[in-house]
Scaffold this motif. Sequence first.
Motif: not given
Length: 147
Positions: A43-45, A51-53, A56-59
Amino acid sequence: MIKKLTMQRRRLNQLNDSEVSVGAIKSVPEHTPEELQKIVRYNEFGTDKIPARSFLRGSVYRNGKHGWQFVSREAVKGVIEGKLTGNTAYKLVGDRMVGDVKHQIDIIGPANAPSTTVKKKGRNRPLIDTGGLYRSIDREVLKRAGD
C-alpha cells in the motif's frame, strides 16, 4: 546557575539515548507480522494491481513540518523544565504521530476499484478490510543505536 544547566544537560541527554518509532508494529489477530509488512509495503508503494496509498509517507508529508515539530518542541521544553522524562516526551510525540497516521488511513485515496466491491469487502474504504492494519499502528520508544 551551573547546577541548573548541568541538570538540564542531564535531562536533554535522556533524549539523545532514545528515539520513537511509529508504524504497523502492534500484534493483531488478523495478520502475522510478515503479512503486515507486505500490506504496508504494497500500500505504501503500490503494485501492478494496487495503487500506492501512502499512509506513512503521506502522514509525514502532512504533519512533519508543523504538527510534529510543534509537539516535539513542547516535549523538549517539558524535559528541560523537568516536567517530563525523555521517555514520556517520546511517548507524547509518538502518540501524536500514531493519531496522524490513523487519520491518514481514514482519508486515503484513491477509492477502491470496482472489482473490490462493498459486497466482497464489507465497506468501501481503502486500507480498511479487517481493520487489522489500522489497529496495528502504534509507537514504541527504543534505545538509540550507537552512532
